[in-house]
Every structure is written in C-alpha cells, then in structure tokens.
Design a protein around this motif. Sequence first.
Motif, PDB file in Angstrom:
ATOM      1  N   LYS A  18     -11.863  -2.834  -6.528  1.00  0.00           N
ATOM      2  CA  LYS A  18     -11.943  -1.878  -5.240  1.00  0.00           C
ATOM      3  C   LYS A  18     -10.818  -1.547  -4.547  1.00  0.00           C
ATOM      4  O   LYS A  18      -9.731  -1.913  -4.932  1.00  0.00           O
ATOM      5  CB  LYS A  18     -12.925  -3.247  -4.285  1.00  0.00           C
ATOM      6  N   SER A  19     -11.048  -0.137  -3.447  1.00  0.00           N
ATOM      7  CA  SER A  19      -9.796   0.567  -2.826  1.00  0.00           C
ATOM      8  C   SER A  19      -9.995  -0.230  -1.192  1.00  0.00           C
ATOM      9  O   SER A  19     -10.937  -0.589  -0.613  1.00  0.00           O
ATOM     10  CB  SER A  19      -9.654   1.695  -3.495  1.00  0.00           C
ATOM     11  N   LEU A  20      -8.759  -0.008  -0.836  1.00  0.00           N
ATOM     12  CA  LEU A  20      -8.795  -0.082   0.698  1.00  0.00           C
ATOM     13  C   LEU A  20      -7.849   1.171   1.087  1.00  0.00           C
ATOM     14  O   LEU A  20      -6.909   1.611   0.609  1.00  0.00           O
ATOM     15  CB  LEU A  20      -8.166  -1.811   0.932  1.00  0.00           C
ATOM     16  N   VAL A  21      -8.366   2.194   2.064  1.00  0.00           N
ATOM     17  CA  VAL A  21      -7.811   2.870   2.567  1.00  0.00           C
ATOM     18  C   VAL A  21      -7.196   2.399   4.627  1.00  0.00           C
ATOM     19  O   VAL A  21      -8.527   2.217   4.816  1.00  0.00           O
ATOM     20  CB  VAL A  21      -8.371   4.172   2.687  1.00  0.00           C
ATOM     21  N   VAL A  22      -5.892   1.993   4.727  1.00  0.00           N
ATOM     22  CA  VAL A  22      -5.068   1.629   5.628  1.00  0.00           C
ATOM     23  C   VAL A  22      -4.828   3.382   6.376  1.00  0.00           C
ATOM     24  O   VAL A  22      -3.798   4.246   6.096  1.00  0.00           O
ATOM     25  CB  VAL A  22      -4.290   1.227   5.394  1.00  0.00           C
ATOM     26  N   PHE A  23      -6.057   3.718   7.900  1.00  0.00           N
ATOM     27  CA  PHE A  23      -4.361   4.564   8.430  1.00  0.00           C
ATOM     28  C   PHE A  23      -4.103   4.151   9.915  1.00  0.00           C
ATOM     29  O   PHE A  23      -4.917   2.906  10.456  1.00  0.00           O
ATOM     30  CB  PHE A  23      -6.298   5.336   9.059  1.00  0.00           C
ATOM     31  N   ILE A  24      -2.763   3.953  10.125  1.00  0.00           N
ATOM     32  CA  ILE A  24      -2.360   3.975  11.182  1.00  0.00           C
ATOM     33  C   ILE A  24      -1.702   4.782  12.263  1.00  0.00           C
ATOM     34  O   ILE A  24      -0.816   5.576  11.747  1.00  0.00           O
ATOM     35  CB  ILE A  24      -0.685   3.057  10.422  1.00  0.00           C
ATOM     36  N   ALA A  50       0.722  -1.169   0.008  1.00  0.00           N
ATOM     37  CA  ALA A  50       0.228   0.081   0.085  1.00  0.00           C
ATOM     38  C   ALA A  50       0.689   1.315   0.253  1.00  0.00           C
ATOM     39  O   ALA A  50       1.921   1.050   0.540  1.00  0.00           O
ATOM     40  CB  ALA A  50      -0.689  -0.124   1.729  1.00  0.00           C
ATOM     41  N   VAL A  51       0.544   1.696  -0.466  1.00  0.00           N
ATOM     42  CA  VAL A  51       1.294   3.183  -0.556  1.00  0.00           C
ATOM     43  C   VAL A  51       0.573   5.151   0.394  1.00  0.00           C
ATOM     44  O   VAL A  51      -0.230   4.886   0.865  1.00  0.00           O
ATOM     45  CB  VAL A  51       0.793   3.936  -2.020  1.00  0.00           C
ATOM     46  N   GLU A  52       1.826   5.683   0.975  1.00  0.00           N
ATOM     47  CA  GLU A  52       1.275   6.160   1.868  1.00  0.00           C
ATOM     48  C   GLU A  52       1.099   6.928   0.816  1.00  0.00           C
ATOM     49  O   GLU A  52       1.938   8.003  -0.468  1.00  0.00           O
ATOM     50  CB  GLU A  52       2.746   6.995   2.304  1.00  0.00           C
ATOM     51  N   ILE A  53      -0.616   8.275   1.559  1.00  0.00           N
ATOM     52  CA  ILE A  53      -1.092   9.517   0.916  1.00  0.00           C
ATOM     53  C   ILE A  53      -1.568  10.975   2.020  1.00  0.00           C
ATOM     54  O   ILE A  53      -1.553  11.777   0.959  1.00  0.00           O
ATOM     55  CB  ILE A  53      -2.291   8.427   0.007  1.00  0.00           C
ATOM     56  N   GLY A  54      -0.809  10.236   2.856  1.00  0.00           N
ATOM     57  CA  GLY A  54      -0.898  11.547   2.991  1.00  0.00           C
ATOM     58  C   GLY A  54      -0.917  11.427   5.043  1.00  0.00           C
ATOM     59  O   GLY A  54      -0.390  10.537   5.772  1.00  0.00           O
ATOM     60  N   GLU A  55      -0.543  12.402   6.356  1.00  0.00           N
ATOM     61  CA  GLU A  55      -0.266  11.895   7.420  1.00  0.00           C
ATOM     62  C   GLU A  55      -1.261  13.024   8.106  1.00  0.00           C
ATOM     63  O   GLU A  55      -1.511  14.503   7.596  1.00  0.00           O
ATOM     64  CB  GLU A  55       1.179  12.104   7.995  1.00  0.00           C
ATOM     65  N   ILE A  56      -1.631  12.951   9.548  1.00  0.00           N
ATOM     66  CA  ILE A  56      -2.393  14.428   9.598  1.00  0.00           C
ATOM     67  C   ILE A  56      -1.367  14.428  10.990  1.00  0.00           C
ATOM     68  O   ILE A  56      -0.494  14.485  11.570  1.00  0.00           O
ATOM     69  CB  ILE A  56      -3.518  13.605  10.751  1.00  0.00           C
ATOM     70  N   GLU A  57      -1.572  16.221  10.769  1.00  0.00           N
ATOM     71  CA  GLU A  57       0.187  16.958  11.185  1.00  0.00           C
ATOM     72  C   GLU A  57       0.555  16.372  13.433  1.00  0.00           C
ATOM     73  O   GLU A  57      -0.958  16.819  13.295  1.00  0.00           O
ATOM     74  CB  GLU A  57      -0.325  18.258  11.121  1.00  0.00           C
ATOM     75  N   PRO A  58       0.644  15.742  13.712  1.00  0.00           N
ATOM     76  CA  PRO A  58       1.291  15.671  15.208  1.00  0.00           C
ATOM     77  C   PRO A  58       1.044  16.653  15.577  1.00  0.00           C
ATOM     78  O   PRO A  58       0.557  16.355  17.055  1.00  0.00           O
ATOM     79  CB  PRO A  58       2.252  15.023  14.700  1.00  0.00           C
ATOM     80  N   VAL A  59       1.182  17.778  15.880  1.00  0.00           N
ATOM     81  CA  VAL A  59       1.688  19.048  16.851  1.00  0.00           C
ATOM     82  C   VAL A  59       0.102  19.165  17.183  1.00  0.00           C
ATOM     83  O   VAL A  59       0.734  19.562  18.740  1.00  0.00           O
ATOM     84  CB  VAL A  59       2.528  19.797  16.473  1.00  0.00           C
ATOM     85  N   ALA A  86     -12.074   9.847   5.917  1.00  0.00           N
ATOM     86  CA  ALA A  86     -12.993   8.612   5.292  1.00  0.00           C
ATOM     87  C   ALA A  86     -14.171   9.102   3.874  1.00  0.00           C
ATOM     88  O   ALA A  86     -13.890   8.358   3.175  1.00  0.00           O
ATOM     89  CB  ALA A  86     -13.213   7.909   6.215  1.00  0.00           C
ATOM     90  N   GLN A  87     -14.445  10.170   4.147  1.00  0.00           N
ATOM     91  CA  GLN A  87     -15.401  10.564   3.538  1.00  0.00           C
ATOM     92  C   GLN A  87     -15.071  11.317   2.646  1.00  0.00           C
ATOM     93  O   GLN A  87     -15.698  10.916   1.860  1.00  0.00           O
ATOM     94  CB  GLN A  87     -16.664  11.585   4.432  1.00  0.00           C
ATOM     95  N   ARG A  88     -13.868  11.883   2.958  1.00  0.00           N
ATOM     96  CA  ARG A  88     -13.526  12.836   1.612  1.00  0.00           C
ATOM     97  C   ARG A  88     -13.226  11.414   0.839  1.00  0.00           C
ATOM     98  O   ARG A  88     -13.223  11.431  -0.410  1.00  0.00           O
ATOM     99  CB  ARG A  88     -11.736  12.928   1.764  1.00  0.00           C
ATOM    100  N   PHE A  89     -13.292  10.405   0.807  1.00  0.00           N
ATOM    101  CA  PHE A  89     -12.838   9.244  -0.135  1.00  0.00           C
ATOM    102  C   PHE A  89     -14.015   8.432  -0.334  1.00  0.00           C
ATOM    103  O   PHE A  89     -13.264   6.772  -1.492  1.00  0.00           O
ATOM    104  CB  PHE A  89     -11.593   8.417   0.193  1.00  0.00           C
ATOM    105  N   ASN A 113     -11.945  11.969  14.445  1.00  0.00           N
ATOM    106  CA  ASN A 113     -13.296  12.894  13.327  1.00  0.00           C
ATOM    107  C   ASN A 113     -12.243  13.099  12.366  1.00  0.00           C
ATOM    108  O   ASN A 113     -12.452  13.613  11.210  1.00  0.00           O
ATOM    109  CB  ASN A 113     -13.434  14.883  13.745  1.00  0.00           C
ATOM    110  N   ARG A 114     -10.872  13.816  12.069  1.00  0.00           N
ATOM    111  CA  ARG A 114     -10.040  13.986  11.178  1.00  0.00           C
ATOM    112  C   ARG A 114      -9.562  12.885  10.457  1.00  0.00           C
ATOM    113  O   ARG A 114      -9.958  12.741   9.048  1.00  0.00           O
ATOM    114  CB  ARG A 114      -8.795  14.064  12.075  1.00  0.00           C
ATOM    115  N   VAL A 115      -9.847  11.457  10.984  1.00  0.00           N
ATOM    116  CA  VAL A 115     -10.090  10.352  10.766  1.00  0.00           C
ATOM    117  C   VAL A 115     -10.524   9.870   9.616  1.00  0.00           C
ATOM    118  O   VAL A 115     -10.790   9.768   7.822  1.00  0.00           O
ATOM    119  CB  VAL A 115      -9.191   9.028  11.095  1.00  0.00           C
TER     120      VAL A 115
END
Length: 245
Positions: free
Chosen positions: A69-75, A25-34, A95-98, A89-91
């Motif tokens: 079909k496609s799969l999004v994985v959040f870790i 699976a390809v990394e497509i983004g991240e949530i800013e941790p700060v 999900a809804q955007r995709f 909520n950010r996650v």
Amino acid sequence: MLASWPGIGDVSLTAARYLVEKLNAVEIGEIEPVNFFEPVGVTVRNNVVENPRFPESKFYYWQNAKAGKSLVVFIGEEQPSFKGYELVNRVLDVAQRFKVAKIYSCAAAVTRVHHSEEMKVWGAATNSSLVDELSEHNVILRGNLRIAGLNGLILGMAKERGMEGVCLLGEVPAYATQITNPKASLAVLRVLIEMLGITLDLTELDHLAVQVDEEMDRIAKRVTAEFIDKFTEPIWEQDEDEEEE
C-alpha cells in the motif's frame, strides 16, 4: 491520503509532519501558492530584509513495500482567507489522480479535559460503515458536532465526489487552545497508524508531549500564585473594622 492544515493546538500539522519525517516520505509536488495567498509582510534577519515568502502547500509520498500500500500526505502551511473551497478541490484532484481510496484528516476536539489527563480521540466519517470501523479503534463517537476549517471541509467535499473519508479529532483543553498540543497529536497518530496498518516510532513525539505537559504545569502554578497575590489578602493585613464585620 492524509490532508493537513493548521488548526487549534496544531493537532493536525504536528501529526502530519511527524508522519512524513518518520516515514521518510518523498516530496512529489506542490500547489502553486500565488492563486491562494498574498504575502502581507516580510521577515527581517540580522537587520536584512528577506524575500517575500508564500505559505507552502506540498504533497509527499510513501510506499509500504510490505503491505503493498502507499500513502500520500498533503501539508498546507496555512489556510487561505479566500478560495479555501478551490484549494481543497485541487487537493482532491490530486487524490483522484493517484486513485486514493480514502481521505483522512485530523483536527482538535476542544473539551473540558485537563492537560494532565489522557487525551482521547473523537471521530467522524463519510458513511456508517466507516463509523463502525472507528468504534473498533475505541474512537469516541459524539453524534453531532462541527469540524471547522479545511480539515473538516475536505471530508464533505470528498463525500460529494463519492470518496470515503475519516476525521480524527484529538482532545484539547479549552483553556489551552493557543498552545501547540503534541499530546493530542500523539493520540490521533496512534489511532491513525493502527487504521493504516503502519508501524511508526512515536517515542520522540511522546517525549515532546511530556515536556509540554511539564511546561503547562509550571505555567498553571505561576498563574495560580499570581492570582493569589493579586486577589487575596492575608488575614493579618486586614484592619480592625473588617475583623469586626
């Protein structure tokens, strides 16, 4: 989407990371941790202090060309001490955007099972039709339970948004909650890929599960021997008074 955070036995993280690795699976983004985490220390390697590091919260994407079909994985590497609701909520925004159709999560089901036994999978879902689907995959339905942490919270919040969701819980022995349990992750992944219609080579995870089982056997034998040495006494070491009594 499969969403994953650390938990008991690392059941969720182990399953999610293995899935990402084996599917490439390809990394497509991240949530800013700060906004969610604050480093409280640093790592020192060879006496040299490294830069402060924030826990990562990343998204990965995989397209199933055959099934269309496609799969999004959040870790998420860590669950925040505060603002967990906001992070989830950010996650779900992503999900809804995709246009994600269903949210999956994994967790541990702490039970009296012995580590040498087959680990079963418990399940919960956001509606009765999904519960029926779980029963078709031989998932145990316990009726009433509580799923702690963000691996459980995300399902409740998905339901608030009108999204469907499923949580798969791998059995973990009550005496081994502090040990990474790939056997439970393996049991969860077997059900998950069956539900998703994905083909995945589980050989490597299966071998890791066997290794951990063998290590737990060695620990159990050592602890038992130490207990016997400490709390029991050979009969020939008892004094005469004890024998008479």
